[in-house]
Design a protein around this motif. Structure first.
Motif, short mmCIF file in Angstrom:
data_model
loop_
_atom_site.label_atom_id
_atom_site.label_comp_id
_atom_site.label_asym_id
_atom_site.label_seq_id
_atom_site.Cartn_x
_atom_site.Cartn_y
_atom_site.Cartn_z
N GLY A 123 0.77 -1.23 0.00
CA GLY A 123 0.00 0.00 0.00
C GLY A 123 0.80 1.28 0.00
O GLY A 123 0.23 2.37 0.02
N SER A 124 2.12 1.18 -0.07
CA SER A 124 2.96 2.39 0.05
C SER A 124 3.20 3.09 -1.27
O SER A 124 3.55 4.27 -1.30
N THR A 125 3.02 2.38 -2.39
CA THR A 125 3.43 2.90 -3.70
C THR A 125 2.35 2.62 -4.74
O THR A 125 1.72 1.56 -4.72
N ILE A 126 2.16 3.58 -5.63
CA ILE A 126 1.31 3.39 -6.80
C ILE A 126 2.20 3.49 -8.03
O ILE A 126 2.99 4.43 -8.16
N ALA A 127 2.09 2.53 -8.94
CA ALA A 127 2.79 2.60 -10.22
C ALA A 127 1.78 2.98 -11.29
O ALA A 127 0.67 2.45 -11.34
N VAL A 128 2.19 3.92 -12.14
CA VAL A 128 1.31 4.35 -13.22
C VAL A 128 2.10 4.38 -14.52
O VAL A 128 3.25 4.82 -14.56
N GLY A 129 1.49 3.87 -15.60
CA GLY A 129 2.13 3.87 -16.90
C GLY A 129 1.38 4.77 -17.86
O GLY A 129 0.14 4.85 -17.81
N ASN A 130 2.13 5.44 -18.74
CA ASN A 130 1.46 6.34 -19.68
C ASN A 130 1.64 5.87 -21.12
O ASN A 130 2.28 4.86 -21.39
N LYS A 131 1.08 6.63 -22.05
CA LYS A 131 1.09 6.25 -23.46
C LYS A 131 2.48 6.28 -24.08
O LYS A 131 2.69 5.73 -25.16
N ASP A 132 3.43 6.94 -23.41
CA ASP A 132 4.80 7.02 -23.90
C ASP A 132 5.70 5.96 -23.28
O ASP A 132 6.93 6.08 -23.34
N ASP A 133 5.10 4.96 -22.62
CA ASP A 133 5.84 3.83 -22.03
C ASP A 133 6.75 4.26 -20.89
O ASP A 133 7.78 3.64 -20.62
N LEU A 134 6.36 5.33 -20.21
CA LEU A 134 7.03 5.76 -18.99
C LEU A 134 6.23 5.24 -17.81
O LEU A 134 5.01 5.45 -17.72
N VAL A 135 6.91 4.54 -16.89
CA VAL A 135 6.27 4.05 -15.66
C VAL A 135 6.80 4.87 -14.49
O VAL A 135 8.02 4.96 -14.28
N THR A 136 5.90 5.47 -13.75
CA THR A 136 6.25 6.32 -12.62
C THR A 136 5.77 5.66 -11.33
O THR A 136 4.64 5.17 -11.26
N PHE A 137 6.65 5.67 -10.32
CA PHE A 137 6.33 5.09 -9.02
C PHE A 137 6.07 6.24 -8.05
O PHE A 137 6.95 7.06 -7.80
N LEU A 138 4.86 6.27 -7.53
CA LEU A 138 4.41 7.38 -6.70
C LEU A 138 4.36 6.97 -5.23
O LEU A 138 3.81 5.92 -4.89
N ASP A 139 4.94 7.81 -4.38
CA ASP A 139 4.87 7.59 -2.94
C ASP A 139 3.49 8.03 -2.46
O ASP A 139 3.11 9.20 -2.62
N VAL A 140 2.73 7.11 -1.89
CA VAL A 140 1.35 7.42 -1.51
C VAL A 140 1.29 8.45 -0.40
O VAL A 140 0.48 9.38 -0.42
#
Length: 320
Positions: A123-140
């Motif tokens: 539950g500490s991190t959210i990963a999000v991917g975009n249309k440009d194939d960049l994956v970002t790891f977000l600190d909740v």
């Protein structure tokens, strides 16, 4: 003694009522159940997020969340907190919602149009991917980016394993890329399918994961040995969405075929199929019951307005 598949076939014969609810005004892209199974969420092309509760074998609206400036393409609940929900949108934001409130608990700006999202098991991190194939790891906790990774291949869906120490990507070239987490060092590349590998789902018991591909196959993988143990080949179109039942014994898969296939995981035997009028792009099993939520494409005929934005749940008793 009847096999598990035979038992479930009888169960669905007696429990095959589908409940519909129409809240959205356009196509529903994603459905997901909260950790406790009390709430169901849906995200739509109409830019809204809807929350429903199941009461007395019916779906009832609880909230409509507004705020996204573009289509809500994917959503996921916190793995253990049944009140928190994260959504990914083409408006270049990720939003975290509290189901007890009427507005977003956090709005996180990202670099691109977001198309996929997942929550780490702790539950500490959210990963999000975009249309440009960049994956970002977000600190909740801080609602800020912790790390980002740019990939040189088409990234379709992203997911941690159940333990959270491995991170998986499915790719446009049919492969599954497995990274250690949190250092994101490449551990394995599995050549899973000869065509685009679209979706990935992990069995709740931790034995398997499954992938769906443009080759119209679902492949089942042993998570320990990383070998394909079975394929499911009853659908004819690219597999868009997968979901394991809470006990890990069944898998639902859907595509542009006008049925949702429900199969026994251990044998591949067909248990049931749910007829649909239009292609299905999202399915989700309830975390405690044999209820399957799903949403189909909007109709293209004169009934389109009537059937636009409908969320369905299959598996309620016929006599309820």
């Amino acid at each position: 003694m009847a096999s598990h598949a035979e038992q479930m076939q009888k169960h669905f014969q007696a429990n095959n009522r589908t409940r519909d609810i129409q809240i959205h005004t356009a196509k529903v892209h994603s459905v997901a159940w909260s950790a406790d199974g009390r709430r169901l969420a849906s995200g739509s092309f109409d830019k809204t997020v809807a929350i429903y509760v199941v009461e007395r074998e019916r779906l009832n609206k609880e909230h409509i969340f507004r705020g996204h400036g573009d289509s809500v393409d994917q959503l996921c609940w916190h793995p253990s907190n049944p009140d928190l929900l994260a959504t990914a949108s083409g408006d270049k934001t990720v939003r975290i919602w509290d189901a007890r409130s009427s507005k977003a608990a956090a709005v996180i700006n990202t670099k691109g149009e977001n198309i996929n999202i997942c929550w780490s098991p702790d539950g500490s991190t959210i990963a999000v991917g975009n249309k440009d194939d960049l994956v970002t790891f977000l600190d909740v906790r801080s609602a800020r980016s912790r790390a980002e990774e740019q990939y040189k291949f088409e990234v379709n869906e992203i997911s941690w394993n159940n333990e959270g120490d491995l991170f998986f990507l499915t790719s446009g070239n049919g492969s599954i890329h497995i990274f250690s987490y949190p250092d994101l060092k490449l551990q394995h590349v599995l050549n899973a399918h000869p065509a685009n590998c679209i979706c990935i789902e992990f069995d709740p018991t931790g034995h398997y994961f499954a992938t769906g591909s443009a080759d119209a196959l679902v492949s089942l993988w042993d998570l320990h040995d990383l070998v394909c143990v079975r394929t499911f080949a009853r659908l004819d179109w690219p597999i868009r969405t997968l979901s394991f039942s809470h006990d890990g014994k069944m898998i639902a898969s859907a595509s542009e075929d006008l049925v949702i296939d429900i199969a026994e995981v251990e044998t591949g035997e067909k248990i049931h199929e749910i007829p649909c009028d239009t292609p299905t792009f999202t399915v989700a099993w309830h975390p405690k019951r044999h209820l399957l939520a799903y949403a189909c494409d909007d109709r293209s005929d004169r009934d389109r307005d009537r059937d636009s934005g409908v969320v369905r749940v299959f598996g309620f008793p016929n006599d309820s």
